[in-house]
Design an enzyme around this catalytic site. Structure first.
Site, mmCIF file in Angstrom:
data_model
loop_
_atom_site.group_PDB
_atom_site.id
_atom_site.type_symbol
_atom_site.label_atom_id
_atom_site.label_comp_id
_atom_site.label_asym_id
_atom_site.label_seq_id
_atom_site.Cartn_x
_atom_site.Cartn_y
_atom_site.Cartn_z
ATOM 1 N N PHE A 23 0.837 -1.212 0.000
ATOM 2 C CA PHE A 23 0.000 0.000 0.000
ATOM 3 C C PHE A 23 0.864 1.251 0.000
ATOM 4 C CE2 PHE A 23 -1.986 3.177 2.962
ATOM 5 C CZ PHE A 23 -2.893 3.701 2.059
ATOM 6 N N HIS A 24 0.420 2.248 -0.782
ATOM 7 C CA HIS A 24 1.042 3.572 -0.796
ATOM 8 C C HIS A 24 -0.049 4.599 -0.529
ATOM 9 C CE1 HIS A 24 3.182 7.150 -1.840
ATOM 10 N NE2 HIS A 24 4.196 6.541 -2.446
#
Length: 953
Positions: free
Chosen positions: A808-809
């Site tokens: 995840f970013h």
């Protein structure tokens, strides 16, 4: 002319069709004999593969049957040895039957037949156990040679309708069988479906039987030949000394021309001209595709518009041709302007990023100027203009094949050093030779000679057509995996994968070029445009196979219509048409950037996430070019598929030969690069999972070189089993349309999920895993204001236990509400894992213990921080649950990127422990981090922050 002979006694004579009979019987005996013996003695062993055995798999493949088991392998080898004699005789007789004075094709096919026979001996007697590499080389060479042998025999067939009918039937069935063969092999290898290999085996045996049957048809043709063995010295008469019977060697009776296009004598000069033109096209596309990659480096480091984006206008060189004196000067000195453009290829010699960009910009300016002037100079000779336009499109195909072979890096790019796979010295030498070759006969005297035909089209509309075609070729077709990743949705595989299906893209592009050569009127018709528009709509709106098929339709159309649009564009002043063309292309490049970089550019929110608008604009531009081209060339059905003159017919054949050779190369690359899917973790004996997170800045290091191999070295040395990569989506013009995860996955032996595709408008998140990925899904988290936040949720099979992995970013620091919504979304998503082990590899933009951190680390998510005492974090975090965390390290980046690599070690099947720190000696050596990164470390990488790894009880 009859061959010269000598009188003498006839010792033996027989019909040549006996050679065909002997070849067929011996060949079938080799395969059928091995099959019978193998099934009789080792049935359950030869039906077993790496995934399943009997009864899931119940029919053996050819390779398993004739493989390394005794005695079936010996049976096969003995009969193949017996087959070799009739085989060599069959090839020789076929040549004698089909040769004619001045024809080269029979000699070429005879050479292919001999080569094919020798390589058959290679893979028969050098088994994969003896030498796996050479076995594969011989096998691939044999398979590749099968295509020209089959097509060549069809083209040279004597006028025997029955034999031709059988050949077409066997050849058509053979090639049709390849499609389900590949399909079921992928079902077995990728999807691991029980019984798929048995079905694959049936198709594999069908190919063998059809291959032999195709050559057996020579029985009908050889009826007209007789083999005579003559004793010219009378030694066979013995003591009776009876006189010999004079006779003459029988000549072949009939000959037939090959296909109409190939009916003339082969000319190496013209073949080399075609190769040189195609290679010049490849060099042009190498420079054009590298420019965006270099330009992107600067706003990447400035985190916004840097000013270097102006170098995108390096393509505007053709505007200088609006000045008559310059136009005359350039056209009369095209050799030198093409040579000057090679400074773009030599720019790898210039280390400073700014100067390297400048050098590429100058080279591309000269290249665009030179190619435009070349098209304009050839406008009075349609066959030469057609050849140049064909070379332009074929150069793009060659560029795509080069990237396919080099795992999406172009070996001539100025960011690829020699140690990273660059071939600049050889590439430049070949480019110089190609330019000298292709410019020796340029039409310098055609400055004021108009192009044949009417000139009723619009220069602006023609220029817009060039804009649309250039953008389509660059954005979608400059890499064989781009459209595949547009449609990628995760595991299990539900659509095409980059290898081997990248070869489908290359084949379709080549088919489009050939179609455009033979049916230019149909290619530029509104019906064809409508079909291309449907393909564009499909790739924008659908995923997996349906979307990819739409992309193939569009690829076919773009390459087919391109020569017609180029031919239309040179009817007016080159500065206006190609000036508009490259300006419109540049506009489309910026447009395609704005839809994803909307948070960093002026006016960005107005076009946010509207790739559909980009593709619609592209098709509208192509439509404008089609309108102008049809105004210049009113449809004439009688001339719809006739070449302009015999010269065009002759030149076309060499481009078709070249395209055919490129298909063989692409197929070979696809075979060699096919994923093994037999990967294993670094320390399976400990049930250990080593997981890492790295923000890699789009695979460009700080000095603006490709960083994939440096990344590979560090990942391998740290023995990472599961790795999350962020800022990894590079399948855009400004990032080179590349996918270094292919290199990392193949070199490290890992499964890969590319993450949300380039049409999803994120900066990318990817997952690499040595464990099989059972299931994965892509998420676009709430981002009402800022950039889209990508996430991957994947389930891997780690030692028989399903483990969820999240990559995840989060959004930008200044978009507070975005990050809050994203943290809540991911918290709930991770909470759904319930009691399943899970790990989050992420970029969170939070301080430990504050704000949104308490959503990620919460009772709802069930996740724990890998080290709650590590207060010196803001970006990268590793969280986990339901596994035993044993170690944690932070490794410095050197100059690979701007962010460190964080790594954690976990034991699957053990409960999570506390936060008590222990010494390294608490764990066996296999569970420790490598000592090479202690102290000063290696190559600029060291354990930092804590100066050593941390271990936990």
């Amino acid at each position: 002319m009859a061959p010269k002979g000598r009188d003498g006694d006839v010792v033996l004579s027989f019909s040549a069709n006996h050679v065909s009979v002997a070849h067929t019987i011996a060949a079938y005996a080799a395969f059928v004999g091995a099959f019978i013996v193998g099934v009789w003695l080792h049935y359950t062993k030869i039906v077993e593969n790496e995934h399943y055995g009997y009864p899931d798999e119940w029919f053996p493949s050819v390779s398993a049957t004739i493989g390394d088991r005794y005695p079936e392998r010996s049976v096969f080898m003995v009969f193949i040895a017996i087959t070799s004699g009739p085989r060599f005789a069959l090839v020789g007789l076929w040549y004698l039957l089909t040769r004619k004075e001045g024809a080269t094709l029979p000699k070429v096919i005879a050479g292919v037949g001999l080569f094919r026979t020798l390589t058959c001996g290679g893979w028969t007697y050098v088994t994969s156990t003896d030498d796996h590499d050479w076995h594969d080389i011989f096998m691939i060479s044999y398979l590749v040679a099968t295509l020209p042998w089959t097509l060549g025999c069809l083209a040279l067939s004597p006028p025997n309708p029955r034999a031709i009918q059988y050949r077409k039937a066997f050849a058509g069935t053979f090639f049709a069988t390849i499609v389900p063969l590949i399909y079921f092999f992928i079902q077995h290898k990728v999807h691991k479906i029980a019984g798929a290999y048995t079905t694959y085996a049936f198709f594999e045996w069908s190919l063998v039987l059809l291959d032999v049957a195709f050559d057996a048809v020579t029985f009908m043709d050889f009826l007209s030949l007789e083999v005579i063995i003559r004793d010219v010295k009378g030694l066979s008469r013995g003591p009776s000394n009876q006189p010999g019977v004079a006779d003459r060697v029988l000549e072949k009776h009939r000959e037939q021309e090959a296909a109409t296009v190939f009916g003339h004598g082969f000319s190496w000069n013209e073949a080399l001209d075609a190769i040189a033109d195609i290679y010049n096209g490849y060099v042009f596309w190498s420079m054009l595709t590298s420019l965006g990659l270099l330009v992107w480096y600067f706003p990447l480091w400035h985190m916004g518009i840097s000013g270097y984006e102006a170098f995108v206008l390096s393509t505007m060189g053709p505007v200088l041709l609006g000045i008559p004196a310059i136009r005359r000067l350039v056209i009369k000195n095209l050799r030198y302007t093409h040579l000057l453009s090679l400074c773009g290829v030599l720019s790898w010699l210039v280390p400073p990023p700014e100067l390297r960009l400048l050098t590429v910009g100058i080279g591309l300016w000269m290249a665009c100027l030179s190619w435009t002037a070349t098209f304009y100079a050839e406008r009075s000779q349609p066959h030469r203009l057609e050849a140049r336009a064909t070379a332009f499109g074929s150069g793009l195909i060659l560029s795509s094949i080069a990237k396919f072979a080099c795992q999406t890096n172009n070996p001539l790019w100025p960011v690829v050093r020699s140690q990273d796979g660059g071939w600049h010295k050889l590439g430049t030498a070949l480019a110089v030779a190609a330019i000298l070759r292709s410019t020796r006969n340029l039409n310098h005297g055609a400055l004021d000679v108009p192009q044949p035909g009417s000139n009723r089209g619009s220069a602006v509309l023609s220029g817009l057509g060039i804009s649309g075609v250039l953008f389509a070729m660059h954005a979608l077709l400059s890499d064989s995996s781009t459209m595949i990743l547009w449609t990628w949705t995760g595991w299990p595989v539900k659509g095409p994968i980059s290898v081997p299906h990248g070869a489908y893209t290359i084949f379709t592009m080549s088919a489009g070029v050939v179609f455009g050569l033979f049916y230019p009127t149909l290619s530029r018709s509104w019906s064809a445009f409508g079909v291309g528009a449907v393909g564009a709509a499909l790739i924008v709106k659908f995923n997996n196979w349906l979307g990819f098929y739409g992309g193939l339709i569009l690829a076919f159309y773009v390459l087919a219509v391109a020569p017609s649009l180029i031919s239309s564009a040179v009817r007016t002043g080159p500065a206006k048409t190609f000036g508009v063309g490259f300006f419109g292309y540049n506009f489309m490049v910026f447009f395609s950037v704005w839809v994803v970089a909307y948070a960093f550019v002026p006016g960005g929110p107005a076009v946010r996430e509207h790739t559909d608008w980009v593709i619609t604009s592209m098709m509208a531009m192509i439509g404008a070019g089609v309108f102008s081209a049809n105004s210049n060339n009113p449809t004439d059905s009688k001339r719809a598929h006739k070449p302009p003159n015999p010269a065009a017919k002759r030149l076309r054949s060499y481009y078709i030969y070249a395209l055919f050779a490129m298909q063989l190369l692409a197929a070979s690359v696809a075979y060699l690069r096919f994923p093994a899917y037999d990967y294993s973790p670094a320390h399976p004996e400990s049930n250990l999972v080593t997981a890492g997170i790295w923000t890699i800045h789009f695979y460009l290091d700080n000095p603006m070189w490709d960083s994939a191999r440096r990344m590979r070295d560090l990942i391998k040395e740290l023995e990472i089993d599961v790795l999350g990569l962020l800022e990894s989506d590079t399948q855009r013009i400004i990032m080179g349309n590349r996918d270094p995860t292919q290199f990392l996955a193949e070199d490290l032996g890992m499964y890969v999920d590319y993450g949300p595709g380039p049409d999803k408008h994120t900066w990318g998140a990817a997952l690499l895993s040595k464990f099989p990925i059972l299931h994965s899904e892509h998420h676009l988290l709430p981002s009402p204001v800022g950039e889209l936040a990508p996430a991957i949720k994947a389930t891997i099979d780690a030692y028989g236990t399903e483990v969820d992995v999240f990559v995840f970013h989060s959004g930008q620091e200044e978009d507070v509400e975005d990050r809050r919504l994203q943290s809540e979304y991911l918290m709930n998503l991770m909470g759904k894992s319930a009691d399943r082990p899970a790990v989050l590899l992420s970029y969170l933009d939070v301080k430990p213990g504050e704000g949104n951190y308490n959503n990620y680390v919460s009772n709802t998510s069930g996740m724990k921080d890998i080290d709650p005492s590590d207060w010196d974090r803001w970006c990268e975090y590793i969280l986990y649950k339901n596994m035993h965390r044993t170690a944690y390290a932070r490794v410095s980046r050197d100059s690979i990127t701007d962010t460190e690599l964080q790594v954690g070690k976990f034991v699957v099947g053990q409960p999570a422990g506390g936060n008590e720190l222990v010494g390294e000696e608490y764990y066996p050596e296999a569970m420790r981090f490598p000592s090479m990164f202690r102290g000063e470390g290696q190559r600029g990488h060291r354990y930092h922050v804590f100066d050593e790894p941390r271990y936990y009880a």
